[in-house]
Scaffold this motif. Structure first.
Motif: not given
Length: 752
Positions: A416-419, A512-517
């Motif tokens: 995990l990370d902050a995103n 990440w671009t908005n909610t898409t990786a």
């Protein structure tokens, strides 16, 4: 005048003692005659080695030894700055040189006598060569007997540096620059801990030539030394004073005297010792099966107030004194209904993982539905708050659709990370009865949506034959922006044939671009490894290439009470990476490797016939966030360097790094005279480490099952970001049936 410096890269010296020094270990610099040029070499523990990739170099010159000044800054091709690419390209051959030219230096013309000195840095090392004299019309040569090389004491002095300066800012070597302004009364933590973790320093001027230095975050009863330096380039650190802290801060007076610039460093030797040890889950309790599996896949994590242990089939929550609070079978804990189907469909959840997400104050757990009649899907559980105790209703569960038709799902990993949260699994198929690598699935789950009951994810199906069995997502403690990379690492295949090497470390990334990786690399990259090699090991995956290994190295143990003999297979988990964590711009990971002899390396072919011990290898990879690359900055091995026969085998490691940059690793170990026991070791940010592992829990009986657990867990306490908790497996005579394993949980922190 033009001088040519030879610069090439070779393997560093063999390990010394049980804990091999890393590439940034104690070193000085030697300027040696080499072919038609002059070579830069590091002298480490009396052994001379070529300077590794990433070394920064400065050449100083002057009319005499007392009037040296910079001839050129960081040395590179035609005077350019050194880069890893330069060294990789030009430092691999015996005839490659870096050329640099200089004219008058401090009033000395190109044809006059001059004194040269080379200063080099690798990691945080500072070393300086002996003085060399350039006589008129001749090549550089030593001036009589060279003076002693200055000891790079900075290596052994972890902690912040406080800079006092008058007039212009003091000269600070490249690679050790501070982001804080220099000048009187400023603080510059050049390495190690900053404010809030470990030592930090502040000073007040009490007179024109004295200051009052305050040490913060001290530990009562701990002795601290204050060292000083007036020039970070060439001179040694000098001991100013020693003091014993009575509380969480301490003070001492420092006389400036006539020193216009002064660098102060507070030093403490941290000896990581167990603060709490208690018995965790076991295979059997009172002759009743507790954890319904022959191997536990040892896993656990610590949070603000609890420690959670999660094994194959069972979960338990303890308070931080080791008292059991709640427990459950994982088939109940992970229960979820998705599209009208109840999961798990099998009788056992396998390959569990658990983390405490410090950045969001939540718990994250996952496992594979992989027992009898399995769905081969993964299930993710996230806590509803920072308290994990309510295992029935205090967590939200999600089905993670990783299953592929006719394939086995195996070896969950979690990061995990902050995103986001990142889950990966391996898939195996069967070809002529042999399990083959069928690819990987990586799932990126967006934060904070997952903590608000929104399962927003991107699934990557990697089927292009990536040459490794498992992918390890990274747990990133550093601050990241919304567009920064999420990192994944894996171990590739060994190089077979005459020049056998263990597998290289590979890495991939996503953003990440908005909610898409997006952007998980189709073609992964190999970690750059010039200089000290981490690949001189036997790869415990055995002789397999793209198939699961079917033979390999076994860890010995004493015979059973009835004369039974059984060694533990190490090729099941092999040399795959076990954990991965980013702290302070460095990515740390570890795995089990095979060695031969007491020199900390492997000398043999791909058969592994000469392997006579296994070791824990850790790696420190430098993260370049701007371009998204990894470079091997340091590595070390924990191994038995004392016995030529019947040596200890160490295996199944995990590691964690605290905010000070100190690393602790936990693992299992055994030999022909030692039952499988639990151990730990540590390494300070300065490079100082244990010379032999410490015993956590002694094994007490013969383990009559071929496989040992596939992994272990070491985590950081979020309440101080300083103390470590580890959970390890050992053989326990109180377990009265086959596979007599138990687990031990320990809190490890610096003493006193």
């Amino acid at each position: 005048m033009k001088v040519t410096l030879g610069f090439r890269t070779l393997a560093l010296a063999a390990a010394v003692g049980l804990l091999a020094p890393d590439a940034g270990a104690d070193g000085t610099v030697s300027l040696n005659n080499y072919d038609s040029g002059y070579g830069i070499w590091l002298v480490q523990n009396g052994v001379t080695n070529p300077a590794p990739a990433g070394t920064m170099v400065q050449v100083l010159g002057g009319p005499d030894a007392n009037h040296l000044s910079a001839v050129t800054n960081t040395l590179g091709v035609d005077g350019s700055t050194i880069s890893s690419g330069d060294i990789n390209a030009l430092g691999s051959g015996t005839g490659s040189f870096f050329d640099f030219g200089f004219g008058p230096v401090s009033g000395v013309s190109a044809t006059s006598n001059a004194v040269l000195q080379v200063v080099a840095w690798y990691d945080t090392a500072i070393g300086a060569s002996a003085l060399w004299t350039q006589a008129t019309g001749s090549d550089p040569a030593p001036s009589g007997s060279p003076p002693p090389v200055p000891t790079p004491a900075i290596l052994n002095l972890p902690g912040p540096i406080y800079i006092l300066a008058s007039g212009s800012a003091p000269s600070v070597p490249p690679g050790l620059t501070t982001s804080e302004p220099t000048g009187a009364g400023s603080q510059g933590p050049l390495e190690g801990a900053g404010a809030g973790c470990g030592l930090s320093l502040a000073a007040n001027t009490t007179s024109s030539n004295a200051i009052l230095l305050t040490l913060f975050h001290t530990r009562p009863g701990q002795t601290y030394q204050i060292w000083s330096l007036t020039n970070l380039w060439l001179t040694n650190w000098v001991l100013e004073s020693s003091l014993v802290a009575a509380g969480d801060s301490a003070q001492t007076n420092i006389a400036m005297g006539q020193r216009p610039d002064l660098f102060l460093r507070a030093w403490e030797f941290r000896d990581y010792q167990t603060n709490l040890v208690f018995k965790g889950l076991t295979h059997y309790s009172n002759n009743v099966t507790l954890v319904p599996n022959y191997i536990p896949d040892t896993m656990g994590a610590v949070g603000p107030n609890q420690f959670v242990e999660l094994l194959n089939g069972f979960i338990a929550v303890y308070d931080k004194s080791g008292n059991l609070i709640s427990q459950a079978y994982t088939t109940n804990f992970f229960a979820v209904t998705n599209a009208g189907t109840s999961y798990p469909t099998s009788d056992l959840m396998l390959d569990p993982r658990i983390l405490y997400d410090q950045q969001s104050q939540r718990w994250v757990a996952c496992a594979i539905d992989g027992g009898n009649n399995p769905s081969q899907q993964a299930i993710l559980a996230v806590s509803n708050g920072d308290n994990p105790t309510n295992l029935a209703t205090g967590w939200t569960k999600y089905l993670v659709p990783v299953q592929r038709a006719n394939l086995l799902t195996d070896f969950t990993t979690l990061g995990l990370d902050a995103n986001g949260i990142y889950l990966a699994v391996a898939h195996y198929g069967s070809e002529n009865g042999v399990s083959t690598n069928a690819g990987h699935t990586v799932v990126a789950i967006k934060k904070p949506q997952i903590y608000t009951n929104q399962f927003v994810s991107t699934i990557f199906r990697l089927t292009n034959g990536l040459p490794f069995f498992t992918i390890q997502p990274v747990v990133n403690f550093d601050a990241v922006s919304a567009s920064d990379f999420a990192w994944f690492v894996a171990k590739g295949l060994p190089d077979y044939g005459t020049n056998y090497q263990g597998g290289a470390i590979w890495y991939g990334r996503l953003q990440w671009t908005n909610t898409t990786a997006v952007g998980l690399d189709t073609n992964w990259f190999v970690v750059s490894n010039s200089g000290p090699t981490y690949r001189d090991y036997y790869d415990l995956d055995g002789t397999g290439s793209l198939t699961l290994p079917t033979n390999g190295v076994f860890a010995p143990q004493p015979a059973g009470p009835g004369g039974q003999t059984n060694s533990l297979s190490l090729y099941g988990a092999g040399s795959r990476l076990m954990t991965a964590v980013i702290r302070n711009g460095s990515l740390w990971t570890c795995h089990t490797v095979g060695l031969s002899g007491t020199n900390g390396a492997y000398n043999g072919d791909q058969s592994g016939a000469s392997v006579d011990r296994s070791a824990v290898q850790w790696l420190k990879l430098q993260v370049n966030t701007s371009v998204g690359t990894l470079l091997c900055a340091a590595h070390g091995r924990i191994f038995d360097a004392t016995l030529t026969a019947n040596a200890m085998y160490y295996y199944v490691p995990s590691l964690m790094v605290n905010c000070a940059g100190d690393m602790v690793t936990g693992f299992s170990g055994s030999s022909v005279s030692n039952y499988v026991s639990a151990y730990y070791s540590w390494r300070l940010a300065s490079g100082v480490g244990l010379n032999q592992p410490r015993l956590l829990q002694v094994g007490t009986t013969f383990f009559d099952y071929l496989r040992w657990g596939d992994y272990s867990a070491t985590t950081i306490d979020p309440t101080d970001d300083w103390s470590f908790w580890t959970v390890q497996e050992y053989s326990d005579a109180l377990q009265t049936r086959s596979a007599p394993w138990a687990t031990v949980v320990a809190k490890i922190r610096p003493a006193p």
